[in-house]
Design an enzyme around this catalytic site. Structure first.
Site, PDB file in Angstrom:
ATOM      1  CB  CYS A  79      -0.899  -0.011   1.237  1.00  0.00           C
ATOM      2  SG  CYS A  79      -1.867   1.508   1.435  1.00  0.00           S
ATOM      3  CB  CYS A 128      -5.027  -0.543   2.454  1.00  0.00           C
ATOM      4  SG  CYS A 128      -3.816  -0.947   3.739  1.00  0.00           S
ATOM      5  CB  CYS A 151      -8.831  -4.794 -11.420  1.00  0.00           C
ATOM      6  SG  CYS A 151      -8.477  -3.710 -12.779  1.00  0.00           S
TER       7      CYS A 151
END
Length: 183
Positions: A79, A128, A151
């Protein structure tokens, strides 16, 4: 009011439970539930405008233009906001969708899922699990073994190479090559 608009209004106000499709429901998009929280001011300073737009405003980068769309190095995708490990490079595949795609997450609790009814369609948003950053969407058209396609926007990711010592200059790469040749 058309039937489509009425259906959209009803489904938007009453989200479909994700547990029915085998995915955990919920997201820490409501920042009070996130384990890692950053101020908007800090994020605007630290992230590029595109990274901020994608992760904090649920934006999308242009197809086929992201940094990691053709990226092939071995390592971990994290992330960009909080550094949480999300995907292993071994699970990345070319989906021809225009965005980096993965068939599995690094850990079942790395991402959260939420219904997304934007643009008049139903999709499953992935975020996240630690900071709530928008990553992209998940679809059921990926390869085996999971059949999933995560995706993901490149702008929501950072990358850590698997072996930093061999990626850069230094003597650490030479003994490994010598040892390999002797075998």
């Amino acid at each position: 009011m058309s039937a489509f608009n009425l259906l959209h209004l009803v489904t938007k106000s009453q989200p479909v439970a994700l547990r029915a499709c085998g995915l955990p429901s919920g997201s820490c998009r409501d920042k009070k539930d996130c384990k890692v929280v950053f101020s908007q001011e800090e994020l605007r300073k630290r992230l590029t405008p595109l990274q901020y737009h994608v992760t904090q405003e649920k934006g999308t980068e242009s197809a086929f233009e992201g940094e990691y769309i053709h990226h092939k190095a071995q390592g971990i995708y994290k992330c960009v906001v909080c550094g949480t490990p999300l995907f292993k490079s071994e699970t990345k595949f070319d989906s021809n969708s225009g965005w980096p795609s993965f068939y599995d997450v690094i850990s079942p609790d790395a991402v959260t899922f939420a219904d997304d009814f934007s643009y008049g369609m139903h999709r499953i948003e992935i975020s996240c699990s630690q900071c709530g950053a928008h990553l992209g969407h998940i679809f059921d058209d990926g390869p085996r073994p999971t059949g999933k396609r995560y995706c993901t926007n490149s702008a929501a990711l950072s990358f850590a190479a698997a072996d930093k010592s061999s990626a850069g200059e230094g003597s650490a790469a030479r003994p490994a090559q010598t040892g390999k040749a002797e075998l």
